[in-house]
Design an enzyme around this catalytic site. Structure first.
Site, PDB file in Angstrom:
ATOM      1  CG  HIS A  23      -7.029  10.706  29.254  1.00 35.72           C
ATOM      2  ND1 HIS A  23      -6.077  10.236  30.141  1.00 35.72           N
ATOM      3  CD2 HIS A  23      -6.664  11.900  28.920  1.00 35.72           C
ATOM      4  CE1 HIS A  23      -5.026  11.332  30.337  1.00 35.72           C
ATOM      5  NE2 HIS A  23      -5.278  12.197  29.631  1.00 35.72           N
ATOM      6  CE  LYS A  47       3.212  15.766  29.186  1.00 31.23           C
ATOM      7  NZ  LYS A  47       1.708  15.356  29.497  1.00 31.23           N
ATOM      8  NE  ARG A  96      -6.374  18.384  33.523  1.00 31.10           N
ATOM      9  CZ  ARG A  96      -5.194  18.048  33.546  1.00 31.10           C
ATOM     10  NH1 ARG A  96      -4.779  17.080  34.627  1.00 31.10           N
ATOM     11  NH2 ARG A  96      -4.336  19.054  33.221  1.00 31.10           N
ATOM     12  CB  SER A 134      -0.967  10.784  33.070  1.00 35.90           C
ATOM     13  OG  SER A 134      -2.004  10.667  32.391  1.00 35.90           O
TER      14      SER A 134
HETATM   15  N1  COA Z   1      -8.460  13.607  32.593  1.00 34.77           N
HETATM   16  C1  COA Z   1      -7.324  13.159  33.234  1.00 34.77           C
HETATM   17  N2  COA Z   1      -6.101  13.888  32.878  1.00 34.77           N
HETATM   18  C2  COA Z   1      -5.963  14.877  31.893  1.00 34.77           C
HETATM   19  C3  COA Z   1      -7.105  15.088  31.432  1.00 34.77           C
HETATM   20  C4  COA Z   1      -8.429  14.575  31.735  1.00 34.77           C
HETATM   21  N3  COA Z   1      -9.522  14.784  31.170  1.00 34.77           N
HETATM   22  N4  COA Z   1      -6.990  16.079  30.348  1.00 34.77           N
HETATM   23  C5  COA Z   1      -5.499  16.194  30.440  1.00 34.77           C
HETATM   24  N5  COA Z   1      -5.086  15.443  31.531  1.00 34.77           N
HETATM   25  C6  COA Z   1      -3.539  15.354  31.859  1.00 34.77           C
HETATM   26  C7  COA Z   1      -2.862  14.293  31.252  1.00 34.77           C
HETATM   27  O1  COA Z   1      -2.929  13.267  32.029  1.00 34.77           O
HETATM   28  C8  COA Z   1      -1.328  15.146  31.307  1.00 34.77           C
HETATM   29  O2  COA Z   1      -1.109  14.819  32.376  1.00 34.77           O
HETATM   30  P1  COA Z   1       0.553  14.652  32.756  1.00 34.77           P
HETATM   31  O3  COA Z   1       1.148  15.820  32.370  1.00 34.77           O
HETATM   32  O4  COA Z   1       0.625  14.240  34.238  1.00 34.77           O
HETATM   33  O5  COA Z   1       0.940  13.668  32.009  1.00 34.77           O
HETATM   34  C9  COA Z   1      -1.865  16.514  31.081  1.00 34.77           C
HETATM   35  O6  COA Z   1      -3.018  16.621  31.391  1.00 34.77           O
HETATM   36  C10 COA Z   1      -1.735  16.863  29.746  1.00 34.77           C
HETATM   37  O7  COA Z   1      -1.476  15.897  28.856  1.00 34.77           O
HETATM   38  P2  COA Z   1      -1.935  15.257  27.640  1.00 34.77           P
HETATM   39  O8  COA Z   1      -3.478  15.477  27.505  1.00 34.77           O
HETATM   40  O9  COA Z   1      -1.588  13.915  27.238  1.00 34.77           O
HETATM   41  O10 COA Z   1      -1.580  16.447  26.365  1.00 34.77           O
HETATM   42  P3  COA Z   1       0.093  16.613  26.177  1.00 34.77           P
HETATM   43  O11 COA Z   1       0.188  17.900  26.809  1.00 34.77           O
HETATM   44  O12 COA Z   1       0.921  15.584  26.916  1.00 34.77           O
HETATM   45  O13 COA Z   1       0.105  16.318  24.811  1.00 34.77           O
HETATM   46  C11 COA Z   1       0.009  16.984  22.408  1.00 34.77           C
HETATM   47  C12 COA Z   1       0.165  17.417  24.214  1.00 34.77           C
HETATM   48  C13 COA Z   1       0.710  15.462  22.448  1.00 34.77           C
HETATM   49  C14 COA Z   1      -1.328  16.921  22.028  1.00 34.77           C
HETATM   50  C15 COA Z   1       0.963  17.929  21.728  1.00 34.77           C
HETATM   51  O14 COA Z   1       2.306  17.909  22.524  1.00 34.77           O
HETATM   52  C16 COA Z   1       1.188  17.857  20.453  1.00 34.77           C
HETATM   53  O15 COA Z   1       0.125  18.432  19.774  1.00 34.77           O
HETATM   54  N6  COA Z   1       2.315  17.202  19.847  1.00 34.77           N
HETATM   55  C17 COA Z   1       2.648  16.961  18.614  1.00 34.77           C
HETATM   56  C18 COA Z   1       3.744  18.059  17.823  1.00 34.77           C
HETATM   57  C19 COA Z   1       2.847  19.317  17.649  1.00 34.77           C
HETATM   58  O16 COA Z   1       2.276  19.629  16.714  1.00 34.77           O
HETATM   59  N7  COA Z   1       3.352  20.553  18.495  1.00 34.77           N
HETATM   60  C20 COA Z   1       2.793  21.555  18.434  1.00 34.77           C
HETATM   61  C21 COA Z   1       1.725  21.938  19.326  1.00 34.77           C
HETATM   62  S1  COA Z   1       1.239  23.578  19.120  1.00 34.77           S
END
Ligand code: COA
Length: 168
Positions: A23, A47, A96, A134
Site C-alpha cells: 500500500h 470485511k 498486483r 492484508s
Molecule cells: N499491496 C498489498 N495489498 C494490497 C495492495 C497492495 N498494493 N492492493 C490491494 N491489496 C490487498 C488489500 O490488502 C486487500 O487484501 P485483503 O482482502 O486480504 O484485506 C485487498 O487487496 C483489496 O483490499 P483493499 O485495497 O483494501 O480494497 P477493498 O477491496 O477492501 O476496498 C473499497 C474496497 C473500500 C475501495 C470499496 O469497497 C469501496 O469503494 N467502498 C465504498 C462503498 C462503495 O462506493 N461501493 C461501491 C463500489 S463500486
C-alpha cells in the site's frame, strides 16, 4: 475551463486492515503523479476488520508522516460521493496480478456508471510486494511468522502487541 492553479487530487481508497508495504508503495507512486493524494480508509464492516478504523488511520498516518501533500481520512458511504466532495479527479487502485483485474474492473465500471467524471487509475506496486495482501499478513503473523519486512514498522509493532496479548 480548469484554472491553471487547480490542485489535482487523487483518492486512494481501501480497507487497509492493516496497511502493508505494498500500500505504501502505491501511495508513493501516486504522490509522484498528483499534487495531492488522500488515502481514504473505509470502515468496510462487510470485511469485519481486525483493526478498528482509528487504529488503521493511526497506522497509515504514522507510516506516511514524512510524506508531503498526503492526507489520511476515513470515509463512509459511496466512494464516488466522497470523490466529488473532495473535488478529486481520480481514484487510485493497486493491481498486483491478473487475479485482481476482474474485481477492480467491476468496481471501476460501477463507479463510472455512478459518476461519469470519475476516472480510476491502476498502478502496479513493486514486484517485491505483488504477492502481499492484508489477510495474508494477518494470517502469517497470527501463526508466529515474521512479516516485519513486509509492513511498516508501526504495523509490525501493532501485530507483535496483538501476538503478545493472544499468547498471555
Ligand atoms: N499491496 C498489498 N495489498 C494490497 C495492495 C497492495 N498494493 N492492493 C490491494 N491489496 C490487498 C488489500 O490488502 C486487500 O487484501 P485483503 O482482502 O486480504 O484485506 C485487498 O487487496 C483489496 O483490499 P483493499 O485495497 O483494501 O480494497 P477493498 O477491496 O477492501 O476496498 C473499497 C474496497 C473500500 C475501495 C470499496 O469497497 C469501496 O469503494 N467502498 C465504498 C462503498 C462503495 O462506493 N461501493 C461501491 C463500489 S463500486
Amino acid at each position: 475551463m480548469e484554472s491553471p492553479e487547480q490542485t489535482h487530487t487523487a483518492i486512494y481508497p481501501g480497507t487497509f486492515d492493516p496497511p502493508t508495504n505494498g500500500h505504501i508503495d502505491i501511495i508513493e507512486r501516486a504522490l509522484r503523479l498528483f499534487q495531492n493524494v488522500i488515502v481514504a480508509v473505509s470502515p468496510n464492516r462487510r470485511k469485519a476488520p481486525l483493526f478498528s478504523l482509528d487504529e488503521r488511520l493511526a497506522m497509515i498516518r504514522d507510516a506516511t508522516k514524512e510524506m508531503p501533500n498526503l492526507n489520511v481520512e476515513s470515509f463512509d458511504g459511496l466512494l464516488v460521493s466522497y470523490v466529488r466532495k473532495k473535488k478529486a479527479i481520480a481514484i487510485i487502485r493497486g493491481i498486483r496480478a491478473v487475479s485482481d483485474f476482474e474485481y477492480e474492473f467491476q468496481m471501476a465500471l460501477m463507479n463510472r456508471k455512478l459518476d461519469l467524471n470519475v476516472e480510476t487509475l491502476f498502478l502496479m506496486p513493486s514486484q517485491d510486494y505483488c504477492y502481499l495482501s492484508s489477510s495474508l499478513i494477518k494470517e502469517v503473523s497470527a501463526l508466529g511468522g515474521d512479516v516485519s519486512d513486509l509492513v511498516p514498522k508501526t504495523v509490525s509493532r501493532k501485530l507483535d502487541q496483538m501476538q503478545e496479548v493472544n499468547t498471555e
